[in-house]
Design a protein around this motif. Structure first.
Motif, PDB file in Angstrom:
ATOM      1  N   UNK A   6       0.852  -1.180   0.000  1.00  0.00           N
ATOM      2  CA  UNK A   6       0.000   0.000   0.000  1.00  0.00           C
ATOM      3  C   UNK A   6       0.892   1.235   0.000  1.00  0.00           C
ATOM      4  N   UNK A   7       0.306   2.351  -0.399  1.00  0.00           N
ATOM      5  CA  UNK A   7       0.977   3.639  -0.293  1.00  0.00           C
ATOM      6  C   UNK A   7       0.125   4.533   0.587  1.00  0.00           C
ATOM      7  N   UNK A   8       0.677   4.950   1.731  1.00  0.00           N
ATOM      8  CA  UNK A   8      -0.009   5.938   2.565  1.00  0.00           C
ATOM      9  C   UNK A   8       0.068   7.286   1.866  1.00  0.00           C
ATOM     10  N   UNK A   9      -1.038   8.031   1.862  1.00  0.00           N
ATOM     11  CA  UNK A   9      -1.098   9.311   1.145  1.00  0.00           C
ATOM     12  C   UNK A   9      -1.809  10.336   2.020  1.00  0.00           C
ATOM     13  N   UNK A  10      -1.239  11.517   2.146  1.00  0.00           N
ATOM     14  CA  UNK A  10      -1.888  12.577   2.903  1.00  0.00           C
ATOM     15  C   UNK A  10      -1.018  13.814   2.992  1.00  0.00           C
ATOM     16  N   UNK A  11      -1.526  14.812   3.694  1.00  0.00           N
ATOM     17  CA  UNK A  11      -0.745  16.028   3.924  1.00  0.00           C
ATOM     18  C   UNK A  11       0.233  15.753   5.067  1.00  0.00           C
ATOM     19  N   UNK A  12       1.524  15.995   4.869  1.00  0.00           N
ATOM     20  CA  UNK A  12       2.500  15.720   5.930  1.00  0.00           C
ATOM     21  C   UNK A  12       2.221  16.550   7.178  1.00  0.00           C
ATOM     22  N   UNK A  13       2.457  15.949   8.331  1.00  0.00           N
ATOM     23  CA  UNK A  13       2.396  16.706   9.574  1.00  0.00           C
ATOM     24  C   UNK A  13       3.566  17.683   9.611  1.00  0.00           C
ATOM     25  N   UNK A  14       3.589  18.558  10.614  1.00  0.00           N
ATOM     26  CA  UNK A  14       4.638  19.574  10.688  1.00  0.00           C
ATOM     27  C   UNK A  14       6.004  18.915  10.625  1.00  0.00           C
ATOM     28  N   UNK A  15       6.866  19.441   9.776  1.00  0.00           N
ATOM     29  CA  UNK A  15       8.178  18.850   9.577  1.00  0.00           C
ATOM     30  C   UNK A  15       9.089  19.105  10.761  1.00  0.00           C
ATOM     31  N   UNK A  16       9.909  18.107  11.032  1.00  0.00           N
ATOM     32  CA  UNK A  16      10.947  18.265  12.050  1.00  0.00           C
ATOM     33  C   UNK A  16      12.012  19.231  11.525  1.00  0.00           C
ATOM     34  N   UNK A  17      12.338  20.307  12.240  1.00  0.00           N
ATOM     35  CA  UNK A  17      13.310  21.264  11.741  1.00  0.00           C
ATOM     36  C   UNK A  17      14.728  20.715  11.676  1.00  0.00           C
TER      37      UNK A  17
END
Length: 269
Positions: free
Chosen positions: A136-147
């Motif tokens: 499967x491929x998980x698809x979505x808007x990424x959560x806040x990126x780690x700086x």
């Protein structure tokens, strides 16, 4: 998008916003998947979009996922490989990486999820033709990126460790790769993803072509890694002015210094 930038920054997204992706964007992504399906003479694979990811996630907790951990996302795309031939597996994984590139262009995050070891009953309950689906491929808007960005270069094999001259196991000088205008290609291709970050791909550089082989003498060997590296190699080559496509070879195994290698294909320079 410059493929070299995409490769060095590409990473699997394991956390997603609790937000559905815009309907038009999902439609554009799956339409692109349909184009990939129809772009081969023989149908080797099929993509299916599952918009309600909650039920899939809950059914697969403790059973499938990325490195054994199920990834929660609002949507999933299944990769149905229509037969178990080597060519179908390679073409399917090549297409999945192309779909990932498209998803990235659309502002989405993705993550490969293995469900190879999930029981057939569970697969059939949550997926169309589920017993045939292993990825499967998980698809979505990424959560806040780690700086704090991980130094991906530190865990990558060197060019000398992945490129041979004329035959498997024969060392090559970096000067020769540089003189042939291939140093950028082999430098950036090291950042291509692979199962368990196993980096099984090796390249035999000959006078007029490159032969792709996979190191395959452990339980982590996955043929999908061949399709992934073929995709990035072709696009990286195109970015430096070399056009071409991979041709499949015998798929024979060769042994060298206690290692087993599977010959996959060749790319004419």
């Amino acid at each position: 998008m410059l493929i070299r930038n995409f490769l060095t920054n590409r990473k699997s997204i394991r956390e997603y916003k609790n937000k559905e992706v815009n309907q038009d964007i999902l439609n554009e992504l799956i339409d692109y998947g349909n184009v990939l399906e129809s772009g081969v003479n023989i149908r080797h694979f099929k993509f299916s979009l599952y918009r309600n990811g909650k039920s899939i996630y809950e059914a697969l907790i403790g059973k499938g996922g990325y490195a054994g951990v199920m990834i929660k996302s609002p949507h999933y795309i299944s990769l149905d490989i229509l037969n178990d031939s080597t060519k179908s597996i390679v073409k399917a994984s090549y297409a999945m990486e192309s779909l990932i590139t498209k998803a990235t262009e659309l502002g989405l995050g993705t993550c490969w999820i293995s469900i190879e070891n999930v029981d057939e009953k569970t697969k059939k309950e949550i997926l169309d033709n589920g017993s045939q689906v292993n990825y499967l491929l998980a698809v979505g808007y990424p959560a806040v990126k780690n700086p704090f960005k991980e130094d991906v270069a530190s865990c990558r094999l060197s060019i000398e460790e992945i490129v041979y001259k004329d035959e498997i196991g024969k060392n090559i000088e970096l000067d020769e790769i540089e003189n042939r205008g291939l140093s950028d290609l082999f430098y950036y291709i090291r950042f291509a993803p692979s199962s368990y970050n196993n980096q099984p791909w090796r390249f035999v550089l000959k006078d007029d072509r490159v032969v792709l082989i996979l190191k395959c003498n452990d339980e982590k060997f996955r043929l999908v890694d061949a399709g992934i590296i073929m995709y990035y190699f072709e696009n990286m080559a195109k970015a430096i002015g070399i056009s071409g496509k991979w041709d499949f070879l015998s798929m024979d195994n060769r042994e060298m210094d206690g290692n087993v290698y599977k010959i996959i294909g060749e790319f004419k320079l």
